[in-house]
Scaffold this motif. Sequence first.
Motif: not given
Lengths: 288, 248
Positions: A6-22
Amino acid sequence: MEIIIYGVINSVTLALMALGFTLVYGVSRLPNFAHGAFYVLAGYICWMLLNRLGLPYFLAGLIGLAVVGGVGAAMYHFILERIRGMAISEIIASYAIGLAILEGLRWGGLKGGTFILQPFVEGSVDILGVSVDYQRILVVVLGAALVGLLWLFVNQTKLGLALKGMAQDERAAMTLGIDSDKMAVVAMALGSVFAGVAALILLPMGSIVVEAGYHVLIMAVAVCIVGGLGSWTGAVLAAFVIGFAQILTVAYIGAHWQVVVALVAIIITLILRPSGIFGKQKELEERV
Amino acid sequence: MFEAVGLMVFYENMLALNNVSLVCGQNQIIGVFGANSAGKSTLMYTLSGIMDDIAKKERMAGGERITIRGELAYLGRNIMGDKPSVRAKAGIILCPERRRIFPESTVLENLRIASYLANKKQAEETLDYVFELFPPLTKITGRLGGFLSGGEQQMLAIGRALMAQPKLLLLDEPLLGLSPAIQYWLAKAIKEIAEQRGASIIVAEQYARPIMPIIDYGYILENGSAVIEGGRQELMDNPDVKSAYFGA
């Protein structure tokens, strides 16, 4: 084991959320505080097309992305371009637009419970004794694919390389024939589409609510600050740091501390390493 | 090929360029010499359109009021007011002061980013040419731009400008911070570029000694005005130029 998966899943979720912003920040030094609104907007448009017009899922999603990309490009071209270089104005203007979109949707009747996107695939599977539903596995796969695609785009295409040049030195890029305003529009459109993609992948795990917009924005900002603003590798790394920290917090302290983790991460980063994990070169500038 | 007439640039009320006129013929090398703050960089920025961009950004941010006046004719067309990217597309490429290498990209990637205006064939051909012109670059293709020495940076900056397929190459202080030996070597390379690439070149420089022998015509800038101009020999024989730039 549960924590790792679930750490991996949560991390990828966060990465998805942040990619456009960054992406947007990296190319045009523009903090797009309407990022969360684009996220919700994409989901909402997709839902409407799906349920009101009965379009197929794929087509609805594609139109949703196109609209959000267009809105992002238009927002830059008509509003933000005029206030480029003034960080505070950029934040206020983009946040105001984000607020208008989100609260407009709320006023238009978007509330929790009714607006639910179907998962792409139903069901779940056992991985090493941990039950994971297919949608969450899909999140990881698509997230990795997206990061890979972004990498290819940025390193192998002319447009991507031009964006990379712009991100590093706008004036030098201009002398080479790269049109900075055009590139900023491209980056903005791309960033918005990324917000939309994240929405389409992530929203089926819950319902579409206005609050998700604010949540996504906070998470994106947290990931970007921890990773070093504008650094793509840093953002992915930071997503994993915060992602695992959150899951550990949920497991050992309590679920309601989850959001606090991201905010604490921002504060710790700003105190210890203001330029973020991957802000090496910028760190030099800070010292000078 | 290129002609600037009566260029005036004001920062607020300060005159940075005062009625500067300049002509560059096909395949010529033009030198613009002057001390620090004589207006060399302002001139180069004005020719390449960067000045318009700086003025625009200052205006938007409510900063300094920058005014640009004069005429710029390039290949029979008035380019005054065109965006830098439009001028670059037309072949006017600036190799900016202090090089402005992309610090987080490798040498090779710097060159690849610069091939934005080139098609695939041109990009490949020019890349080979750049490595042939500057052999030291071949050994450091994987190094990050931020970790290059001054000489390597300058080679890369010129190589990068070449990747953009210049017809008129503007070099702003290419010799800055380099050892005399490298200065002469680079001046030779600049001459080769003009001969082998058929490009016209305008070099702004304060070290006149290495550059003077390669130019066709030159201008001396002082406090924003072109005070002396003339052919190579004429300038080298001018007593004022001699005392100021050759220490004789």
